[in-house]
Design an enzyme around this catalytic site. Structure first.
Site, PDB file in Angstrom:
ATOM      1  N   ASP A  90       2.373  -2.555  20.345  1.00 31.29           N
ATOM      2  CA  ASP A  90       2.889  -3.860  19.926  1.00 31.29           C
ATOM      3  C   ASP A  90       2.972  -3.845  18.396  1.00 31.29           C
ATOM      4  OD1 ASP A  90       0.324  -4.318  18.970  1.00 31.29           O
ATOM      5  OD2 ASP A  90      -0.007  -6.165  20.105  1.00 31.29           O
TER       6      ASP A  90
ATOM      7  N   GLY B 152      -3.432  -4.084  18.233  1.00 34.75           N
ATOM      8  CA  GLY B 152      -4.290  -4.329  17.074  1.00 34.75           C
ATOM      9  C   GLY B 152      -5.688  -3.780  17.273  1.00 34.75           C
ATOM     10  N   THR B 153      -6.252  -4.063  18.443  1.00 33.10           N
ATOM     11  CA  THR B 153      -7.602  -3.601  18.753  1.00 33.10           C
ATOM     12  C   THR B 153      -7.646  -2.454  19.762  1.00 33.10           C
ATOM     13  OG1 THR B 153      -7.737  -5.161  20.590  1.00 33.10           O
ATOM     14  CG2 THR B 153      -8.545  -5.933  18.425  1.00 33.10           C
TER      15      THR B 153
ATOM     16  N   GLY C 270      -6.377  -5.127  24.403  1.00 29.25           N
ATOM     17  CA  GLY C 270      -5.370  -5.742  25.270  1.00 29.25           C
ATOM     18  C   GLY C 270      -4.576  -4.689  26.032  1.00 29.25           C
ATOM     19  N   MET C 271      -4.213  -3.621  25.338  1.00 31.62           N
ATOM     20  CA  MET C 271      -3.473  -2.531  25.994  1.00 31.62           C
ATOM     21  C   MET C 271      -4.318  -1.908  27.097  1.00 31.62           C
ATOM     22  SD  MET C 271      -0.420  -2.154  24.884  1.00 31.62           S
ATOM     23  CE  MET C 271       0.722  -2.019  23.497  1.00 31.62           C
TER      24      MET C 271
ATOM     25  N   ARG D 139     -18.820  16.565  40.150  1.00 31.89           N
ATOM     26  CA  ARG D 139     -19.414  15.245  40.388  1.00 31.89           C
ATOM     27  C   ARG D 139     -18.524  14.120  39.843  1.00 31.89           C
ATOM     28  NH1 ARG D 139     -21.600  17.418  35.924  1.00 31.89           N
ATOM     29  NH2 ARG D 139     -22.202  16.088  34.161  1.00 31.89           N
TER      30      ARG D 139
HETATM   31  C1  RB5 Z   1      -1.825  -9.191  18.417  1.00 31.80           C
HETATM   32  O1  RB5 Z   1      -2.058 -10.076  17.362  1.00 31.80           O
HETATM   33  C2  RB5 Z   1      -3.144  -8.682  18.992  1.00 31.80           C
HETATM   34  O2  RB5 Z   1      -3.725  -9.679  19.755  1.00 31.80           O
HETATM   35  C3  RB5 Z   1      -2.923  -7.432  19.808  1.00 31.80           C
HETATM   36  O3  RB5 Z   1      -2.360  -6.451  19.018  1.00 31.80           O
HETATM   37  C4  RB5 Z   1      -4.152  -6.782  20.418  1.00 31.80           C
HETATM   38  O4  RB5 Z   1      -5.149  -6.600  19.483  1.00 31.80           O
HETATM   39  C5  RB5 Z   1      -4.628  -7.382  21.672  1.00 31.80           C
HETATM   40  O5  RB5 Z   1      -5.598  -6.915  22.279  1.00 31.80           O
END
Ligand code: RB5
Length: 151
Positions: free
Chosen positions: A8, A66-67, A70-71, A132
Site C-alpha cells: 500500500d 506501514g507496519t 494489516g497485510m 515435526r
Molecule cells: C496505512 O496508513 C496503514 O494503516 C497501513 O499501511 C498498515 O500499516 C496497516 O496495517
C-alpha cells in the site's frame, strides 16, 4: 522462483527498494502495485498477492504496508497462505524452516531498506525443514478446513 509483490502507500517506497534487491539477485517477480504514495486500502493488495500464491501462480509473495500487520492479517484469510510478519533475519530464516511461510510481510514505516534487503535474501534462500514441522502445518490446515466457509 517467481515472487508476487504488493504494497500500500505505507509500503510503496520499501517495495521499490525490494524490487532492486530481487533484480540484483536475478529473482523473477511481478509487481501487483500500488504504484505511488497515494492512499489505498492494503487488503486489496493483500488479496491480489495472496490469491496468486494460493493458486500456485507464484511460489512466494512479499507484502509491505506501514507496519506489515494489516497485510499479514488480510493475506492469512486466504486458504493455503502462511503469511509471516518479519522484522529480523533470524525470524526470516525460522519462518521458512519451521512454518513454510509462503508470504513475507514487512512494515515500511518500521524497518529501513538495508535490514529489509537482508530479510528478503534470508527468507528466499531458507528451506522448509519438514519432519515435526510438517505435522504442525497439517494441524494448521485442519483449522483452516474447520473454519472455512467455502465462499
Ligand atoms: C496505512 O496508513 C496503514 O494503516 C497501513 O499501511 C498498515 O500499516 C496497516 O496495517
Amino acid at each position: 522462483m517467481k515472487v508476487a509483490l504488493g504494497a500500500d502507500h505505507g509500503g510503496y517506497a520499501l517495495k521499490e527498494y525490494v524490487k532492486k534487491v530481487l533484480a540484483e539477485d536475478s529473482v523473477e517477480f511481478h509487481d501487483f502495485g500500488t504504484f505511488s504514495e497515494d492512499s489505498v486500502d492494503y487488503p486489496d493488495y493483500a488479496q491480489k498477492v495472496a490469491e496468486e500464491v494460493a493458486a500456485g501462480n507464484f511460489e512466494r509473495g512479499i507484502l509491505i504496508c506501514g507496519t506489515g500487520i494489516g497485510m499479514e492479517i488480510a493475506a492469512n484469510k486466504v486458504p493455503g497462505v502462511r503469511a509471516a510478519l518479519v522484522h529480523d533475519v533470524y525470524s526470516a530464516q525460522a519462518t521458512r524452516q519451521h512454518n513454510d511461510a509462503n508470504i513475507l510481510t514487512m512494515g515500511g514505516r518500521v524497518i529501513g531498506p538495508a535490514l529489509a534487503g537482508a530479510i528478503v535474501k534470508a527468507w528466499l534462500s531458507s528451506r522448509f525443514e519438514g519432519g515435526r514441522h510438517a505435522r504442525r502445518l497439517e494441524k494448521i490446515r485442519a483449522l483452516e478446513r474447520k473454519y472455512s466457509s467455502g465462499e
